[in-house]
Design a protein around this motif. Structure first.
Motif, PDB file in Angstrom:
ATOM      1  N   ALA A   1      35.184  40.024  34.827  1.00  0.00           N
ATOM      2  CA  ALA A   1      34.520  40.453  36.057  1.00  0.00           C
ATOM      3  C   ALA A   1      35.514  40.776  37.174  1.00  0.00           C
ATOM      4  CB  ALA A   1      33.549  39.367  36.529  1.00  0.00           C
ATOM      5  N   ASN A   2      36.773  40.282  37.073  1.00  0.00           N
ATOM      6  CA  ASN A   2      37.723  40.407  38.190  1.00  0.00           C
ATOM      7  C   ASN A   2      39.076  41.003  37.821  1.00  0.00           C
ATOM      8  OD1 ASN A   2      36.320  38.767  40.533  1.00  0.00           O
ATOM      9  ND2 ASN A   2      36.080  37.527  38.697  1.00  0.00           N
ATOM     10  N   TYR A   3      39.275  41.424  36.570  1.00  0.00           N
ATOM     11  CA  TYR A   3      40.619  41.793  36.143  1.00  0.00           C
ATOM     12  C   TYR A   3      41.190  43.001  36.883  1.00  0.00           C
ATOM     13  CZ  TYR A   3      38.715  45.612  33.251  1.00  0.00           C
ATOM     14  OH  TYR A   3      38.096  46.751  32.809  1.00  0.00           O
ATOM     15  N   LYS A   4      40.345  43.828  37.466  1.00  0.00           N
ATOM     16  CA  LYS A   4      40.820  45.022  38.171  1.00  0.00           C
ATOM     17  C   LYS A   4      41.379  44.696  39.561  1.00  0.00           C
ATOM     18  CE  LYS A   4      37.685  48.222  35.794  1.00  0.00           C
ATOM     19  NZ  LYS A   4      36.582  49.193  35.950  1.00  0.00           N
ATOM     20  N   LYS A   5      41.112  43.502  40.068  1.00  0.00           N
ATOM     21  CA  LYS A   5      41.609  43.109  41.385  1.00  0.00           C
ATOM     22  C   LYS A   5      43.099  42.777  41.300  1.00  0.00           C
ATOM     23  CE  LYS A   5      37.103  41.250  42.779  1.00  0.00           C
ATOM     24  NZ  LYS A   5      36.357  40.043  43.232  1.00  0.00           N
ATOM     25  N   SER A   6      43.854  43.193  42.295  1.00  0.00           N
ATOM     26  CA  SER A   6      45.307  43.052  42.268  1.00  0.00           C
ATOM     27  C   SER A   6      45.773  41.593  42.268  1.00  0.00           C
ATOM     28  CB  SER A   6      45.924  43.777  43.468  1.00  0.00           C
ATOM     29  OG  SER A   6      45.420  43.246  44.693  1.00  0.00           O
ATOM     30  N   GLU A   7      44.989  40.705  42.862  1.00  0.00           N
ATOM     31  CA  GLU A   7      45.414  39.310  42.955  1.00  0.00           C
ATOM     32  C   GLU A   7      45.080  38.487  41.705  1.00  0.00           C
ATOM     33  OE1 GLU A   7      41.219  39.449  44.791  1.00  0.00           O
ATOM     34  OE2 GLU A   7      43.015  40.701  44.704  1.00  0.00           O
ATOM     35  N   THR A   8      44.305  39.062  40.784  1.00  0.00           N
ATOM     36  CA  THR A   8      43.842  38.301  39.620  1.00  0.00           C
ATOM     37  C   THR A   8      44.974  37.795  38.726  1.00  0.00           C
ATOM     38  OG1 THR A   8      41.691  39.404  39.607  1.00  0.00           O
ATOM     39  CG2 THR A   8      42.407  38.405  37.540  1.00  0.00           C
TER      40      THR A   8
END
Length: 434
Positions: free
Chosen positions: A278-285
């Protein structure tokens, strides 16, 4: 992400503390009311169920994890994914059940060395079907981040299974058949309750286009999962074949003791995968995943230190003196359980949908583990099986992590990782001398 992860992780950990806690409370009862042979046979059947669960449904639930979060804003597509995945699993297990009933006697002779166990083959095939349905329904909940509902149902399932198993084993004295029946009825009740939660996604619909999309992703994972099963569970099958069900019973008790560590770690495992997708595209992940991996490493080492030191006492208290030989197998099995889950922190291959590469690594390692068990079980008995499995899961983790890092970089602290692995190796050596 970390806040949501910790919340879900705590919930899943609580659920497993409760469900596994009930299992450990009942283990001393089972090991004293049924023979070592029957307990070894029960563990053997459970292992076969895990292998069949991978092959029969073509790992379609992996596609549910992958695509349900991706289509969170498209309910018709989610319904198509959920319904198609469930009914495909049902159809495949019905076919397996028919085969099991028709060929129950030859299967009993082949797998259990006695045609008298043909009725056990039939009952177990129904249990496998029920487990598959329940797993599919709870996978929908996990993929949709319904952690509270998963926790509740896990607790209820543990209660139902324990109640019916005790009834059949203690009161009706049905032995291994009672254990299987207790699980069957308990899982059936829980499956009905699970359906009431996910019924918004489960309809009487089946889409071949959706199935093709799901199997395109999941089918290559069959080989990967077969490799994982060969790595993690073939030791039990080979122990039973080479040394017999009674020797497997001691090893199975050691696995139960070692699995205490999963009570602490399963929260990581159950909550991590849906959150990554659900969050892998976010840079901070990636940095957050690395932080969680470091937390896992530290917790894993502490768990090894505590449980390894108490292994002899735990085996004797839980299962009795007749299983005391199993204590020496506990430390390497703890390490195997911990390392086998570490690949989750390196999701690059799954994110990039490199399922063929995942399959290649895992099947090679799985075949290697079969060879190692074949060589070392006759030489060192169950201890040879334990260390063969540990070496195999460690190699699998290293290869998966190396390839995954090229596709989705997780900035782990290499020095910390090396030191913890080194200290774990030293602890294993010290435990072997105790």
């Amino acid at each position: 992400m970390i806040k949501a992860f910790l919340k879900d992780s705590l919930l899943y950990t609580f659920a497993n503390l409760f469900t596994r806690g009930i299992g450990f409370i009942l283990l001393p009862i089972y090991t004293r009311l049924i023979t070592k042979y029957e307990y070894g046979l029960f563990d053997y059947l459970t292992t076969l169920g895990l292998l069949l669960g991978v092959v029969v449904t073509l790992e379609v639930t992996q596609a549910i994890y992958r695509y349900m979060p991706e289509y969170k804003d498209n309910e018709p597509k989610q319904v198509s994914i959920a319904s198609t995945g469930l009914w495909f699993s049902v159809i495949m297990y019905v076919i397996l059940g028919i085969v099991s009933f028709v060929f129950s006697e030859p299967l009993a002779d082949l797998l259990l060395d006695d045609v008298k166990h043909s009725s056990l083959i039939k009952i177990t095939s129904i249990l496998f079907f029920t487990n598959a349905v329940l797993y599919n329904l709870t996978s929908l909940m996990r993929a949709s981040l319904l952690s509270k509902q998963v926790v509740l149902l896990s607790a209820l399932n543990a209660i139902f299974v324990a109640t019916f198993s005790l009834l059949f084993v203690v009161y009706f004295k049905l032995g291994i058949t009672g254990l299987v029946l207790g699980q069957l009825i308990g899982c059936s009740v829980t499956s009905v309750l699970s359906y009431t939660i996910v019924k918004q996604w489960v309809k009487f619909t089946f889409c071949f286009i959706t199935l093709k999309e799901m199997l395109t992703f999941s089918a290559p994972l069959i080989f990967s999962s077969v490799g994982v099963v060969l790595t993690m569970f073939v030791d039990r099958v080979m122990l039973k074949s080479i040394l017999g069900a009674e020797q497997l019973a001691s090893y199975a008790v050691a696995i139960k003791i070692a699995s205490i560590v999963t009570l602490l770690m399963v929260g990581f495992q159950s909550a991590l995968t849906p959150l990554i997708y659900a969050n892998y595209k976010k840079s901070e992940t990636p940095k957050k995943i690395a932080k969680l991996f470091h937390m896992y490493l530290i917790a894993a080492f502490i768990s090894l230190l505590i449980l390894g030191s108490l292994s002899t006492w735990l085996v004797t208290i839980v299962a009795g003196e007749q299983y005391a030989e199993g204590a020496i197998y506990v430390p390497p099995l703890i390490c195997s359980a911990l390392v086998s889950s570490m690949y989750l922190f390196f999701p690059g291959l799954s994110i990039a949908k490199k399922t063929s590469l995942i399959a290649g690594v895992n099947i090679i390692v799985g075949i290697l583990n079969v060879g190692l068990n074949y060589i070392f079980i006759p030489l060192y008995g169950a201890l040879g099986a334990a260390f063969s499995t540990l070496f195999s899961v460690l190699l699998s983790f290293i290869l998966n992590a190396l390839f995954a890092q090229k596709l989705y970089k997780v900035p782990v602290n290499k020095v910390l990782t090396f030191l913890i692995f080194l200290m774990a190796g030293i602890m294993l050596r010290l435990f072997s001398l105790m």
